[in-house]
Design a protein around this motif. Structure first.
Motif, PDB file in Angstrom:
ATOM      1  N   LEU A 134      -6.510  -2.466   3.342  1.00 56.07           N
ATOM      2  CA  LEU A 134      -5.177  -2.255   2.774  1.00 56.07           C
ATOM      3  C   LEU A 134      -5.049  -2.958   1.432  1.00 56.07           C
ATOM      4  O   LEU A 134      -4.471  -2.421   0.480  1.00 56.07           O
ATOM      5  CB  LEU A 134      -4.100  -2.787   3.740  1.00 56.07           C
ATOM      6  N   GLN A 178       2.246   2.015  -3.335  1.00 60.27           N
ATOM      7  CA  GLN A 178       1.270   2.647  -4.222  1.00 60.27           C
ATOM      8  C   GLN A 178       1.195   4.147  -3.993  1.00 60.27           C
ATOM      9  O   GLN A 178       1.241   4.940  -4.933  1.00 60.27           O
ATOM     10  CB  GLN A 178      -0.112   2.032  -3.983  1.00 60.27           C
ATOM     11  N   VAL A 179       1.046   4.531  -2.725  1.00 63.78           N
ATOM     12  CA  VAL A 179       0.889   5.955  -2.420  1.00 63.78           C
ATOM     13  C   VAL A 179       2.167   6.713  -2.756  1.00 63.78           C
ATOM     14  O   VAL A 179       2.136   7.799  -3.344  1.00 63.78           O
ATOM     15  CB  VAL A 179       0.516   6.149  -0.941  1.00 63.78           C
ATOM     16  N   GLY A 223      -0.932   8.494   3.367  1.00 65.08           N
ATOM     17  CA  GLY A 223       0.490   8.252   3.159  1.00 65.08           C
ATOM     18  C   GLY A 223       1.278   8.378   4.451  1.00 65.08           C
ATOM     19  O   GLY A 223       2.146   7.546   4.735  1.00 65.08           O
ATOM     20  N   LEU A 263       0.433   5.460   6.764  1.00 66.30           N
ATOM     21  CA  LEU A 263       1.057   4.222   6.288  1.00 66.30           C
ATOM     22  C   LEU A 263       2.529   4.187   6.670  1.00 66.30           C
ATOM     23  O   LEU A 263       3.054   3.145   7.070  1.00 66.30           O
ATOM     24  CB  LEU A 263       0.914   4.114   4.768  1.00 66.30           C
ATOM     25  N   ALA A 307       0.834  -1.203   0.000  1.00 71.87           N
ATOM     26  CA  ALA A 307       0.000   0.000   0.000  1.00 71.87           C
ATOM     27  C   ALA A 307       0.868   1.253   0.000  1.00 71.87           C
ATOM     28  O   ALA A 307       0.605   2.210  -0.735  1.00 71.87           O
ATOM     29  CB  ALA A 307      -0.932  -0.016   1.214  1.00 71.87           C
ATOM     30  N   GLN A 308       1.921   1.240   0.814  1.00 70.18           N
ATOM     31  CA  GLN A 308       2.753   2.434   0.861  1.00 70.18           C
ATOM     32  C   GLN A 308       3.469   2.655  -0.463  1.00 70.18           C
ATOM     33  O   GLN A 308       3.648   3.787  -0.897  1.00 70.18           O
ATOM     34  CB  GLN A 308       3.779   2.318   1.994  1.00 70.18           C
ATOM     35  N   LEU A 340      -6.020  -1.114  -1.617  1.00 70.70           N
ATOM     36  CA  LEU A 340      -5.185  -0.037  -2.135  1.00 70.70           C
ATOM     37  C   LEU A 340      -4.215  -0.538  -3.206  1.00 70.70           C
ATOM     38  O   LEU A 340      -3.796   0.230  -4.069  1.00 70.70           O
ATOM     39  CB  LEU A 340      -4.369   0.601  -0.999  1.00 70.70           C
ATOM     40  N   SER A 341      -3.858  -1.806  -3.121  1.00 70.30           N
ATOM     41  CA  SER A 341      -2.892  -2.339  -4.077  1.00 70.30           C
ATOM     42  C   SER A 341      -3.627  -2.882  -5.285  1.00 70.30           C
ATOM     43  O   SER A 341      -4.755  -3.342  -5.169  1.00 70.30           O
ATOM     44  CB  SER A 341      -2.077  -3.459  -3.423  1.00 70.30           C
ATOM     45  N   GLN A 379       3.969   1.292   9.021  1.00 71.06           N
ATOM     46  CA  GLN A 379       4.963   0.350   8.506  1.00 71.06           C
ATOM     47  C   GLN A 379       6.237   0.400   9.333  1.00 71.06           C
ATOM     48  O   GLN A 379       6.887  -0.624   9.552  1.00 71.06           O
ATOM     49  CB  GLN A 379       5.281   0.654   7.037  1.00 71.06           C
ATOM     50  N   VAL A 424      -5.724   7.032  -5.377  1.00 70.89           N
ATOM     51  CA  VAL A 424      -5.101   5.752  -5.063  1.00 70.89           C
ATOM     52  C   VAL A 424      -6.106   4.842  -4.353  1.00 70.89           C
ATOM     53  O   VAL A 424      -6.122   3.628  -4.564  1.00 70.89           O
ATOM     54  CB  VAL A 424      -3.848   5.959  -4.183  1.00 70.89           C
TER      55      VAL A 424
END
Lengths: 160, 160
Positions: B154, A40-41, B31, B34, A37-38, B157-158, B38, A138
């Motif tokens: 999540l 992507q952003v 963002g 995330l 996910a990160q 998002l991908s 992470q 996104v």
DNA sequence: TTTCCATCATTATGGAGTATAACGATTGGC
DNA sequence: GCCAATCGTTATACTCCATAATGATGGAAA
């Protein structure tokens, strides 16, 4: 049988279907999903804003200085979870861009107080709606309610 | 009469409250959330498993090879969103550790087919419950239902 | 007042993750 | 046989994040 296929381009074999492999062992791991996910952003951010010279970290500095004028450099670094040596480089770039103003704290001459320049404030106000729109692009597969839920659950992973 | 306070350590002033600054401008940006989330999971992974020589990327290789034996190196790289040159280094380390076995694809001698060694399979089966427990520890402020929701959102998002 | 230690920022440096370009080996269509 | 595409590799660079050491300043205690 034996119908000749369209053959989009000559002299090239059909793209192999690549037989998508089984990702289920990783699907339940929050660490893997967070990484994807990160990415992507982050990629969307760079596609949209690399021309402005603004990175996610620099935008975060703009946002916090806009809401917290005259904050100490170390306090800003702590809030953004950035180590002091890396904050030095970040601010050197942004002051060179004319976005941030640094001045010695008269009450503690070791420290620097930071604030946005008028150019920094203008850039922040111009970028914010564009970045929010990019993030919602996104997340286009999420409803607004799901997006709000995602933000709220993510915040619970980080220390208060 | 001026009771002497505990004074945990002499010659040190009280820790300054640090006046937490206003983070609200970033709170709504997925963002930023995330990145913080992470970092939490990544730090916990390294605290718990650095002694085993396993990183998140290497664990992901173990997991996908366990579920997809005899997969091509390039297909594995694509599934993990890793560029081929970086997959080379990743696999060089893991084969040196005796976790992964590479053999030339007899049907296409340019390609390598990958599979876990018995040691790799044993390590995967040993690590998986420990890593899942670590992730749930990081998410200790979420109920199981919230955790499942987070994973599901999540994933949206991908790209599929 | 002088001494000593803590604080704040900085410099130097290294490791990890990720990216591109160029190359050799192999494959298969023409 | 020729030639372009595929597969993996090497070389390289950039970003992000981290630690150690240093210089300047502040403040409390001797």
């Amino acid at each position: 049988m034996s119908t000749t296929q369209p053959a989009a381009s000559p002299r090239r074999r059909a793209a192999p279907p690549a037989a998508a492999l089984d990702l289920s062992p990783l699907a339940g791991h929050v660490g893997f999903q967070l990484r994807l996910a990160q990415q992507q952003v982050f990629d969307a951010f760079h596609r949209g804003f690399s021309a402005t010279g603004i990175t996610p970290a620099r935008y975060a500095v703009l946002a916090l200085l806009h809401a917290n004028p005259d904050v100490q450099q170390g306090h800003l670094a702590e809030a953004l979870r950035v180590k002091p040596p890396n904050m030095v480089a970040l601010l050197a770039e942004m002051t060179a861009q004319g976005l941030v103003d640094r001045q010695v704290d008269a009450a503690n001459r070791r420290a620097y107080l930071l604030r946005l320049t008028p150019a920094g404030r203008a850039l922040y106000e111009k970028l914010t709606p564009e970045i929010l729109a990019m993030e919602q692009q996104v997340a286009h597969r999420l409803t607004p309610a799901q997006y709000a839920t995602l933000i709220r659950l993510l915040a619970k992973l980080s220390p208060a």
